[in-house]
Design an enzyme around this catalytic site. Structure first.
Site, PDB file in Angstrom:
ATOM      1  N   LYS A 149       0.869  -1.243   0.211  1.00  0.00           N
ATOM      2  CA  LYS A 149       0.019  -0.022  -0.044  1.00  0.00           C
ATOM      3  C   LYS A 149       0.773   1.204   0.038  1.00  0.00           C
ATOM      4  O   LYS A 149       0.484   2.097  -0.593  1.00  0.00           O
ATOM      5  CB  LYS A 149      -0.987  -0.091   1.070  1.00  0.00           C
ATOM      6  CG  LYS A 149      -2.038  -0.905   0.982  1.00  0.00           C
ATOM      7  CD  LYS A 149      -3.147  -1.190   2.344  1.00  0.00           C
ATOM      8  CE  LYS A 149      -4.372  -1.959   1.940  1.00  0.00           C
ATOM      9  NZ  LYS A 149      -3.896  -3.019   1.318  1.00  0.00           N
ATOM     10  N   LYS A 191      -3.681   0.176   8.876  1.00  0.00           N
ATOM     11  CA  LYS A 191      -4.083  -0.777   7.910  1.00  0.00           C
ATOM     12  C   LYS A 191      -2.691  -1.621   7.554  1.00  0.00           C
ATOM     13  O   LYS A 191      -1.448  -1.056   7.294  1.00  0.00           O
ATOM     14  CB  LYS A 191      -4.360  -0.058   6.648  1.00  0.00           C
ATOM     15  CG  LYS A 191      -5.638   0.633   6.563  1.00  0.00           C
ATOM     16  CD  LYS A 191      -6.072   1.593   5.534  1.00  0.00           C
ATOM     17  CE  LYS A 191      -6.463   0.860   4.387  1.00  0.00           C
ATOM     18  NZ  LYS A 191      -7.031   1.598   3.118  1.00  0.00           N
ATOM     19  N   HIS A 241     -17.764   4.335   0.483  1.00  0.00           N
ATOM     20  CA  HIS A 241     -16.773   3.457  -0.041  1.00  0.00           C
ATOM     21  C   HIS A 241     -17.338   3.086  -1.477  1.00  0.00           C
ATOM     22  O   HIS A 241     -18.351   2.363  -1.708  1.00  0.00           O
ATOM     23  CB  HIS A 241     -16.631   2.058   0.777  1.00  0.00           C
ATOM     24  CG  HIS A 241     -15.828   1.226   0.326  1.00  0.00           C
ATOM     25  ND1 HIS A 241     -15.019   0.197   0.851  1.00  0.00           N
ATOM     26  CD2 HIS A 241     -14.984   0.940  -1.075  1.00  0.00           C
ATOM     27  CE1 HIS A 241     -14.274  -0.516   0.224  1.00  0.00           C
ATOM     28  NE2 HIS A 241     -14.238  -0.129  -1.031  1.00  0.00           N
ATOM     29  N   HIS A 268     -15.446  -3.952   8.898  1.00  0.00           N
ATOM     30  CA  HIS A 268     -15.177  -3.396   7.615  1.00  0.00           C
ATOM     31  C   HIS A 268     -14.901  -4.284   6.229  1.00  0.00           C
ATOM     32  O   HIS A 268     -14.235  -4.329   5.418  1.00  0.00           O
ATOM     33  CB  HIS A 268     -13.403  -3.317   7.928  1.00  0.00           C
ATOM     34  CG  HIS A 268     -13.378  -2.603   9.277  1.00  0.00           C
ATOM     35  ND1 HIS A 268     -13.543  -1.041   9.376  1.00  0.00           N
ATOM     36  CD2 HIS A 268     -12.779  -2.667  10.286  1.00  0.00           C
ATOM     37  CE1 HIS A 268     -13.111  -0.605  10.378  1.00  0.00           C
ATOM     38  NE2 HIS A 268     -12.643  -1.656  11.163  1.00  0.00           N
ATOM     39  N   GLU A 308     -10.295   1.272  -5.586  1.00  0.00           N
ATOM     40  CA  GLU A 308     -11.458   1.754  -4.690  1.00  0.00           C
ATOM     41  C   GLU A 308     -11.092   3.192  -3.861  1.00  0.00           C
ATOM     42  O   GLU A 308      -9.846   3.359  -3.764  1.00  0.00           O
ATOM     43  CB  GLU A 308     -11.208   0.760  -3.449  1.00  0.00           C
ATOM     44  CG  GLU A 308     -11.453  -0.836  -3.701  1.00  0.00           C
ATOM     45  CD  GLU A 308     -11.752  -1.772  -2.608  1.00  0.00           C
ATOM     46  OE1 GLU A 308     -11.622  -1.411  -1.544  1.00  0.00           O
ATOM     47  OE2 GLU A 308     -12.019  -2.799  -3.031  1.00  0.00           O
ATOM     48  N   ARG A 326      -7.504  -8.377  -8.873  1.00  0.00           N
ATOM     49  CA  ARG A 326      -8.086  -9.650  -9.153  1.00  0.00           C
ATOM     50  C   ARG A 326      -9.711  -9.265  -9.409  1.00  0.00           C
ATOM     51  O   ARG A 326     -10.058  -7.875  -9.428  1.00  0.00           O
ATOM     52  CB  ARG A 326      -8.103 -10.543  -8.037  1.00  0.00           C
ATOM     53  CG  ARG A 326      -8.531  -9.296  -6.573  1.00  0.00           C
ATOM     54  CD  ARG A 326      -8.622 -10.404  -5.279  1.00  0.00           C
ATOM     55  NE  ARG A 326      -8.796  -9.767  -4.195  1.00  0.00           N
ATOM     56  CZ  ARG A 326      -9.832  -9.388  -3.754  1.00  0.00           C
ATOM     57  NH1 ARG A 326     -11.009  -9.231  -4.576  1.00  0.00           N
ATOM     58  NH2 ARG A 326      -9.900  -8.615  -2.675  1.00  0.00           N
TER      59      ARG A 326
END
Length: 707
Positions: A149, A191, A241, A268, A308, A326
């Site tokens: 990330k 995260k 989201h 989540h 996202e 994916r």
């Protein structure tokens, strides 16, 4: 089907143009060959989904399975199936060497990884290339860049994709992370750098919570991804989201297929998704799509991916969150609104074919909703449940209704895997029609043996705020009273009567020992008892809180019924056998109702448009709990779910306080920290080793009063 083995020996030459990175494919490295067989390195509904499209294209399919899945649907559906190890995924579906061995043994020319497991595993992608096997997914460089990330944030920033303020550095010392957290401010998102699906993610609302949440996130990340590296981000309170489906080929072409809203989540993790996202302007939709395509091109992406974004509820400003390299669980709603088959696109693009369309060719039509049907207990914090599906009736697929599943009635929902039973996907000409159809189809579910979230999804999809499109990530806790009404715990008079009469009439049937409820001898479909004498039966439901008196005699299908101390009422009732199970038709006063009914062990299930009601017959006296059992329960901590004992945090003789963590259980990919029910001293620990399976309710820690 002719395939170009694009991911075998491709050299990705990265060039810089206008600040973006592109993949310059060396076409001379591509070799054309005929592919006849694909191995699906996954299980459950996604394996079945991939097989459906592969068969449509004339490609043979190979399944792999663990000990727990030897009778699974995907095994039966495949042309060939191979056993790959014990139930734990570490020794089976994550065993890359074994899966590659099976691919070579079965002469499979390609592997489709589905989602989860090895789908975003860089090393597996590279090993496929080394073994001359096509990996149906993006190049390993894209998986690596987007899987880390901190790296992905830097690439997105350089590509002009907005990102959230945070820390993505290599210094992972606790002191450094704590200092950076202080700079960013609270609330703060912690995260896992290699995380996904809500794993290794925690929220620290205040600085005092930071260290404990960091430790928990690291522990779960190490267990799930083999890496405990963390990144920190500003936590935007109650955002939306929103994600964008992208697709790219090996020739620099990339498109988006519009956005999906996945805001309503628990733990989540997504629970209901829709496409397109409600309430967005066309300008915002276009900006989201263009940003997602820039993101895909920035990493030289090939195949299906999802970008996202975190989107502000009121301003609709958005920031890049992550890219899933994916296919996504919720890809069917994109297929529904665009008329595409994304798995077919995956196969063709992996074969070296160019995208079949340009951006201008992709048209958005109508609205689609996906509900994830889970074996879980919503009122207990959505704890997953493992066990046997003794009864499973699902809606019938239609032109605009898809039911994607990997289990059948009588099969097991295993503690080792995700508790999802099915995905219900519905399309309508607009959002209102799609939601109305979703509720109708949800009401057709009949499940026994395991609790599910179907009733919860029915309330959610019909709640006023959801219907209005006011969705965000804190939707469930914010609307807790509406989604978990107290009235839902009460048994109303009509349901009590239906449960009693359904159980009474059902008990008169002759059941085939081979076919359970499906073997009922009924000629014709309707049936009525032929009693010779007047008789009164008293049913006691829900721990004897509700008593239903039923008086009947030889009058056909007619009963006198009284609930508790109420008035006697005359009720007409009969039972019918259908291909969807037993239906009870009752006429109470002037209202005629047609409901599903099932008796299972000490339970009576009633199904109607409002979902499922379960009432419990009292247990025999020898099965009822004693006061000693209740006292033992108050002095011990037990596993809330079947799972694997991960850590024990106390020793015999330790003093503990109420709420203190005692042990950790891993179940269905989730970590559960079990806390002390009261102050006391640890008197004993269960003779269970770390890594051993534990049953729901198993006592792990026993407490006693302090001296």
């Amino acid at each position: 089907m002719y395939i170009l083995s694009n991911l075998l020996k491709i050299r990705n030459s990265l060039i810089i143009q206008n600040g973006l990175r592109y993949s310059q494919v060396q076409v001379k490295d591509l070799r054309q060959r005929n592919i006849e067989k694909v191995l699906i390195a996954n299980r459950g509904e996604i394996a079945c989904r991939v097989m459906h499209t592969a068969k449509k294209l004339g490609v043979r399919t190979v399944a792999v399975y663990s000990d727990a899945d030897k009778h699974a649907m995907h095994v039966e559906m495949a042309d060939e199936a191979y056993h790959i190890g014990p139930a734990p995924s570490t020794y089976s579906y994550l065993n890359a060497a074994k899966i590659l061995e099976v691919a070579k043994k079965s002469n499979s020319q390609a592997i489709h990884p589905g989602y989860g497991f090895l789908s975003e595993n860089v090393e597996f992608c590279e090993k496929c290339a080394d073994e001359d096997i096509i990996f149906i997914g993006p190049p390993s460089s894209a998986i690596r860049d987007m899987g880390i990330k901190s790296t992905s944030k830097a690439i997105m920033s350089n590509a002009g994709v907005p990102i959230v303020k945070g820390y993505h550095g290599e210094d992972q010392s606790v002191e450094k992370l704590q200092a950076e957290a202080h700079k960013i401010g609270f609330p703060l998102m912690i995260k896992a750098v290699r995380g996904g699906g809500g794993k290794g993610m925690r929220i620290a609302m205040t600085e005092s919570e930071f260290l404990s949440q960091l430790e928990s996130a690291k522990r779960e990340s190490l267990k799930s991804f083999g890496d405990e590296s963390m990144l920190l981000e500003q936590y935007i309170t109650d955002p939306r989201h929103v994600e964008v489906q992208v697709f790219a080929d090996m020739y620099g072409n990339a498109v988006h297929l519009f956005e999906r809203d996945c805001s309503v989540q628990r733990r989540h993790q997504k629970i209901i998704e829709e496409a397109p996202a409600p309430g967005l302007s066309e300008e915002t939709r276009r900006a989201l799509g263009e940003a997602a395509v820039r993101a895909a091109k920035a990493v030289g992406y090939v195949g299906a991916g999802t970008v996202e974004f975190i989107l502000h509820r009121t301003t609709h400003d958005f920031h890049f969150m992550e890219m899933n390299t994916r296919l996504q669980v919720e890809h069917p709603i994109t297929e529904m609104i665009t008329g595409t088959d994304l798995v077919e696109w995956q196969l063709r693009v992996a074969a070296g074919e160019p995208l079949p369309v340009t951006q201008e060719d992709i048209v958005r039509r109508g609205h689609a909703v996906e509900c994830r049907i889970y074996a879980e207990e919503p009122r207990a914090g959505f704890l997953p449940r493992a066990g046997t599906l003794h009864r499973l009736i699902q809606p019938s697929p239609e032109e605009f209704v898809r039911v994607e599943t990997g289990v059948r009635e009588g099969q097991e929902v295993s503690v080792h895997y995700d508790p999802m039973i099915a995905k219900l996907v519905v399309w309508g000409k607009d959002r209102n029609q799609a939601l109305a159809k979703t509720k109708r189809k949800l009401s057709e579910y009949q499940v026994a043996g395991l609790e599910t979230n179907v009733n919860f999804l029915l309330r959610l999809s019909g709640s006023s705020a959801f219907v209005a499109g006011d969705v965000h990530t804190a939707f469930i806790p914010q609307h807790e009273k509406e989604l978990f009404p107290e009235s839902d715990l009460l048994l109303d008079e009509q349901r009590a009567i239906q449960a009693a009469l359904g159980h009474l009439i059902k008990s008169q049937y002759k059941i085939s020992s081979n076919d359970s409820w499906k073997g009922i001898s009924v000629l014709p479909n309707a049936w009525r008892p032929n009693y010779q004498l007047k008789k009164t039966v008293i049913f006691k439901f829900n721990n004897e809180d509700t008593k239903v008196h039923v008086e009947y005699e030889s009058s056909p299908n007619t009963y006198k019924v009284k609930v508790n101390d109420g008035e006697w009422r005359q009720v007409e009732a009969n039972l019918k056998s259908t291909d969807k199970g037993l239906r009870l038709i009752t006429k109470i006063d002037d209202k005629t109702s047609n409901v599903g009914v099932l008796t299972y062990e000490q339970e009576v299930h009633v199904y109607d448009e409002n979902g499922q009601t379960v009432v419990h017959l009292p247990k025999p006296k020898y099965q009822t709990a004693t006061s000693g059992d209740a006292a033992a329960s108050a002095n011990s901590a037990s596993s809330p779910t079947p799972g694997v004992l991960e850590r024990v945090l106390v020793n015999i003789g330790d003093k503990v306080v109420k709420g203190q963590p005692l042990f950790v259980v891993i179940a269905m990919k989730m970590e559960y920290v079990v806390r002390s029910p009261r102050d006391g001293v640890v008197a004993s620990l269960a003779a269970v080793k770390l890594g051993d399976a534990v049953a729901k309710g198993a006592q792990i820690v026993v407490l006693e009063e302090e001296n």
